[in-house]
Motif scaffolding. Structure first.
Motif, PDB file in Angstrom:
ATOM      1  N   GLU A 122       0.845  -1.194   0.000  1.00 44.13           N
ATOM      2  CA  GLU A 122       0.000   0.000   0.000  1.00 44.13           C
ATOM      3  C   GLU A 122       0.885   1.250   0.000  1.00 44.13           C
ATOM      4  OE1 GLU A 122      -2.969   0.179   3.057  1.00 44.13           O
ATOM      5  OE2 GLU A 122      -3.174  -1.993   3.133  1.00 44.13           O
ATOM      6  N   GLU A 129       1.608   7.202   1.612  1.00 46.81           N
ATOM      7  CA  GLU A 129       1.304   8.637   1.674  1.00 46.81           C
ATOM      8  C   GLU A 129       0.543   9.014   2.940  1.00 46.81           C
ATOM      9  OE1 GLU A 129      -0.914  12.256  -0.748  1.00 46.81           O
ATOM     10  OE2 GLU A 129      -0.460  10.394  -1.806  1.00 46.81           O
ATOM     11  N   SER A 130      -0.303   8.112   3.447  1.00 49.88           N
ATOM     12  CA  SER A 130      -1.064   8.437   4.663  1.00 49.88           C
ATOM     13  C   SER A 130      -0.133   8.713   5.840  1.00 49.88           C
ATOM     14  CB  SER A 130      -2.029   7.300   5.011  1.00 49.88           C
ATOM     15  OG  SER A 130      -1.317   6.087   5.262  1.00 49.88           O
ATOM     16  N   ARG A 172       1.467  12.151   5.345  1.00 52.52           N
ATOM     17  CA  ARG A 172       0.565  13.249   5.708  1.00 52.52           C
ATOM     18  C   ARG A 172       0.550  13.479   7.217  1.00 52.52           C
ATOM     19  NH1 ARG A 172      -3.641  14.938   2.074  1.00 52.52           N
ATOM     20  NH2 ARG A 172      -3.385  14.045  -0.008  1.00 52.52           N
ATOM     21  N   GLU A 173       0.720  12.417   7.989  1.00 51.80           N
ATOM     22  CA  GLU A 173       0.710  12.555   9.445  1.00 51.80           C
ATOM     23  C   GLU A 173       1.943  13.275   9.954  1.00 51.80           C
ATOM     24  OE1 GLU A 173       0.240   8.719  11.173  1.00 51.80           O
ATOM     25  OE2 GLU A 173      -1.685   8.326  10.197  1.00 51.80           O
ATOM     26  N   HIS A 217       6.207  13.006  -0.793  1.00 52.40           N
ATOM     27  CA  HIS A 217       6.072  11.547  -0.813  1.00 52.40           C
ATOM     28  C   HIS A 217       6.052  11.056  -2.249  1.00 52.40           C
ATOM     29  CE1 HIS A 217       3.869   7.663  -0.895  1.00 52.40           C
ATOM     30  NE2 HIS A 217       4.693   7.435   0.098  1.00 52.40           N
ATOM     31  N   ASP A 222       5.051   7.755  -4.430  1.00 57.06           N
ATOM     32  CA  ASP A 222       4.321   6.489  -4.396  1.00 57.06           C
ATOM     33  C   ASP A 222       5.004   5.507  -5.345  1.00 57.06           C
ATOM     34  OD1 ASP A 222       2.577   4.375  -4.336  1.00 57.06           O
ATOM     35  OD2 ASP A 222       0.792   5.530  -4.878  1.00 57.06           O
ATOM     36  N   SER A 227       3.044  18.320   8.779  1.00 55.80           N
ATOM     37  CA  SER A 227       1.960  17.396   8.479  1.00 55.80           C
ATOM     38  C   SER A 227       1.023  18.066   7.490  1.00 55.80           C
ATOM     39  CB  SER A 227       1.200  17.001   9.749  1.00 55.80           C
ATOM     40  OG  SER A 227       0.618  18.145  10.363  1.00 55.80           O
TER      41      SER A 227
END
Length: 295
Positions: A43, A46-47, A50-51, A59, A61, A142
């Motif tokens: 997966e 990116e999540s 973002r945090e 980021h 991918d 973030s």
């Protein structure tokens, strides 16, 4: 002269925001442990980016960028011309200063470092990744990605430097018709086939030595000292024949073990990109499960 492949967090922090600030890329991918043989679930990271992420970083991918999306295998390296286009879209060109990190144990950062090294682009891996950065109390950001940088012209000078091998070359080494020593970068329990694999069959390619990528970094995710890496390399391969051809499950962890060999002073190091994912999918190719390293 190529730059040292690893850079310390405080050195990067001192450059951010200044005229010599590097392009900082978070290349995290989430890859869950296999629950059963053949269980492969990558997966985008990116999540996590973002945090929390390094200030000014982006980021990347790897499911869609810096990988050949037309390949039947996961994360296959793209052709140099495709790679040049992807790098231009990231603002990376000739002479760019690039720092790579991930939110794991440096395997993904090492993968992209090897990919760039293979076409003559110098990049450095942030020692300890984001965890090492935050442990020093350095600032993070973030939120959503910043507006994309203008896309430059693709670098025309990217040429393959021969740091990769394909299946046919590995078959020649296994058969004794070509020089080389195979090194498996999987953990010992995966090398011996003692636990489920993400791939078609368990075990390793015949004749392989084992130097787990996990041993190249310490429990803080920092690259081990050159002396420690020399000792690990000596224990794994000794005076065995070069080139050292490193592989793993899908060509990712192999790049971290390759980093360890390079820092230890080995020049003739290559990575088998298809690794076990490709090899195990062909039932005609032999796999070995054993409790000890191959002779």
């Amino acid at each position: 002269m190529p730059v040292h492949p690893v850079v310390q967090a405080r050195e990067v922090a001192a450059l951010l925001g200044g005229p010599e600030a590097p392009i900082v890329l978070d290349v995290t991918v989430l890859l869950a442990p296999a629950r059963f043989d053949g269980d492969y679930r990558p997966e985008s990271g990116e999540s996590l980016w973002r945090e929390a992420h390094l200030p000014g970083s982006r980021h990347v991918d790897l499911l869609t960028t810096l990988s050949d999306t037309a390949s039947a295998l996961h994360f296959t390296r793209p052709a140099p011309d495709r790679l040049a286009v992807d790098l231009a879209a990231l603002g990376v060109g000739p002479g760019s200063s690039v720092v790579l990190y991930d939110q794991g144990s440096a395997t993904w950062a090492a993968r992209v470092w090897w990919l760039l090294r293979g076409v003559g682009v110098d990049a450095r891996i942030l020692d300890g990744g984001l965890a090492g950065w935050t442990a020093l109390g350095l600032p993070v950001e973030s939120g959503a990605p910043a507006p994309r940088m203008p896309v430059g012209a693709p670098a025309a000078a990217l040429t393959d430097r021969g740091l990769w091998v394909d299946r046919a070359e590995v078959e020649e080494i296994v058969a004794g018709r070509a020089p080389g020593t195979l090194v498996c970068a999987l953990a010992p329990v995966q090398f011996t086939g003692a636990e489920p694999t993400r791939y078609s069959r368990r075990g390793h390619i015949p004749g392989s030595r084992n130097l787990s990528a996990k041993t190249v970094v310490d429990d803080r995710g920092l690259l081990r000292s050159r002396g420690e890496l020399v000792a690990l390399a000596e224990a794994a391969v000794g005076e065995r024949e070069e080139p050292l051809v490193v592989y793993c499950g899908g060509g990712i962890s192999a790049c971290l073990t390759a980093l360890g060999f390079v820092v230890a002073g080995h020049d003739a190091v290559q990575v088998y990109d298809g690794s076990i994912e490709e090899w195990s999918a062909d039932p005609s190719l032999p796999m070995v499960t054993t409790a000890g390293g191959d002779a």
